[in-house]
Design an enzyme around this catalytic site. Structure first.
Site, mmCIF file in Angstrom:
data_model
loop_
_atom_site.group_PDB
_atom_site.id
_atom_site.type_symbol
_atom_site.label_atom_id
_atom_site.label_comp_id
_atom_site.label_asym_id
_atom_site.label_seq_id
_atom_site.Cartn_x
_atom_site.Cartn_y
_atom_site.Cartn_z
ATOM 1 N N TYR A 141 0.813 -1.222 0.000
ATOM 2 C CA TYR A 141 0.000 0.000 0.000
ATOM 3 C C TYR A 141 0.846 1.270 0.000
ATOM 4 O O TYR A 141 0.364 2.352 -0.305
ATOM 5 C CB TYR A 141 -0.950 0.024 1.205
ATOM 6 C CG TYR A 141 -2.049 -1.023 1.145
ATOM 7 C CD1 TYR A 141 -2.150 -1.899 0.083
ATOM 8 C CD2 TYR A 141 -2.982 -1.127 2.151
ATOM 9 C CE1 TYR A 141 -3.146 -2.859 0.027
ATOM 10 C CE2 TYR A 141 -3.986 -2.081 2.109
ATOM 11 C CZ TYR A 141 -4.053 -2.952 1.038
ATOM 12 O OH TYR A 141 -5.044 -3.897 0.989
ATOM 13 N N LYS A 189 4.008 -15.356 2.306
ATOM 14 C CA LYS A 189 3.956 -16.126 1.061
ATOM 15 C C LYS A 189 5.416 -16.415 0.686
ATOM 16 O O LYS A 189 5.900 -16.075 -0.408
ATOM 17 C CB LYS A 189 3.202 -15.313 -0.007
ATOM 18 C CG LYS A 189 2.894 -16.045 -1.289
ATOM 19 C CD LYS A 189 1.837 -17.124 -1.144
ATOM 20 C CE LYS A 189 1.634 -17.851 -2.469
ATOM 21 N NZ LYS A 189 0.923 -19.131 -2.325
ATOM 22 N N ASP A 245 -5.289 -7.042 5.688
ATOM 23 C CA ASP A 245 -6.509 -6.373 5.241
ATOM 24 C C ASP A 245 -7.528 -7.433 4.827
ATOM 25 O O ASP A 245 -8.694 -7.416 5.232
ATOM 26 C CB ASP A 245 -6.144 -5.463 4.053
ATOM 27 C CG ASP A 245 -7.253 -4.485 3.719
ATOM 28 O OD1 ASP A 245 -8.273 -4.492 4.415
ATOM 29 O OD2 ASP A 245 -7.087 -3.728 2.745
#
Ligand code: NAD
Length: 363
Positions: A141, A189, A245
């Site tokens: 972000y 990840k 989020d």
């Protein structure tokens, strides 16, 4: 103790739910022999209308001079045509970044009484109690470079973290796990992304400072599934910005109503507390808003800023008690009122206050 809270109630149902949260806080603080000093300032649409900006300078100054900020919600349909940097939501982003909190805490928990509101089966969610710790100021972000090159038909964002950014949020997550069930699940990840490999290696390093906390790692895709299949297995869940989020919203279904969930953003100059819901213009001014998310947000102020754990727990227990007695707001009753008493926003606030009085031992 003397706690100074700036209340920025905002728009739509913001003032309605915040009002109830403040009254519960006043009750609990008075019973505990503490002093609560309140200041009220504008943010969002109401500030645009009155002051011409979604975050007036005196609101920000008052926020920085307080111990905690309690925010209602911002936004309204009449502002939808404004450019993004002039909209009510711009005020929210500006205050978040000025206060500097980098750890966003979002609890997701099951209420036995509300099991019918969750799309998950009662035996899956019963007893679920998760605390998400989401990194809020880094990752995809905020990472540079970012651009939408319209001429080329190409756009890019950058997922970027420094080791220090991971260390500071991981420490907060481990500290919170120490006060809970001493389990921490770090989500990444790392099988695909270098930034996740840094994340995982750093979390493992930080774990050495907290030998009493059991650490596990999950890949984000698997975690999305585990949260729905076996939410009870998780205690504190640590994530980077984007993953948090998505996963914390997903886990909202455990509780079953947006109006129930609180949040806190900590680690900066001043902690910022807000229920997760928006300004709900569709029900604003009708006494239909559920104030419990805001009331539980008040409990987070007592826990994370004031260090008043017993008082915070008293508010949370009162909410459970009120629900177990069959009291609901309209969003929780969902038209199914058999055996339930459906209350307005203020009536629900009164019930929680009456109950909390029986829980806090007077000083
Ligand atoms: P919303 O959360 O306001 O509402 C979604 C749905 O949930 C609506 O049907 C609403 O009636 C219901 N709802 C929300 N809170 C409730 C409560 N406490 N009690 C009962 N029902 C409740 O989301 P939205 O409709 O997407 O957004 C409305 C406005 O709020 C927009 O302007 C949006 O930008 C803004 N918004 C602000 C915040 C914030 O201030 N933190 C967060 C999300 C959305």
């Amino acid at each position: 103790m003397n706690l100074r809270i700036l209340v920025t109630a905002g728009d739509g149902i913001g003032p309605e739910v915040t009002n109830e949260a403040v009254k519960v806080l006043q009750e609990v603080m008075a019973l505990g022999g503490h002093t609560l000093t309140l200041d009220h300032k504008r943010i969002g649409g109401i500030a645009i209308t009155t002051d011409g900006t979604p975050l007036p300078a005196d609101t920000l100054a008052a926020a920085l001079a307080s111990d905690a900020v309690l925010l209602g919600a911002v936004g309204g349909n009449e502002f939808n045509a404004l450019p993004p940097d002039k909209r009510p939501e711009a005020g929210l982003l500006a205050i978040r970044s000025a206060l500097g909190g980098f750890a966003n805490l979002r609890p997701a928990f099951a209420f036995k009484e509300l099991a019918v509101n969750s799309p998950l089966r009662p035996e899956i969610i019963d007893g679920a109690d998760i605390l998400f710790v989401r990194e809020l100021l880094g990752g995809l972000y905020f990472g540079q470079p970012r651009q939408w090159d319209k001429a080329k038909g190409e756009a890019w964002n950058t997922m970027r973290y420094t080791r220090d950014e991971v260390v500071r949020v991981a420490r907060i997550a481990f500290q919170l796990a120490q006060k809970r069930r001493k389990k921490l699940c770090s989500v990444d990840k790392a099988n695909v992304l270098e930034v996740s490999q840094l994340w995982r290696a750093t979390v493992i390093e930080v774990a050495a400072e907290f030998p009493d906390v059991r650490l596990e790692h999950q890949y984000v895709d698997a975690m999305a599934m585990h949260l729905m299949n076996r939410p009870r297995d998780f205690d504190v869940v640590l994530t980077e910005n984007l993953f948090g989020d998505i996963l914390s919203d997903e886990s909202g279904v455990i509780t079953g109503s947006l109006g129930m969930l609180p949040s806190a953003t900590i680690g900066g100059k001043v902690n910022l507390y807000e229920p997760i819901h928006g300004s709900a213009p569709d029900i604003a001014g009708k006494g239909l808003a559920n104030p419990i998310g805001a009331i539980l947000t008040g409990a987070l102020i007592l826990r994370h800023t004031a260090g008043l754990e017993a008082e915070a727990a008293a508010i949370e227990t009162s909410v459970r008690k009120v629900l177990s007695q069959g009291f609901r707001t309209a969003d929780l009753a969902r038209g199914n009122t058999a055996g339930l008493a459906v209350l307005s926003t203020t009536e629900m606030g009164v019930k929680v206050r009456e109950t909390v009085k029986t829980m806090v031992v007077s000083a």
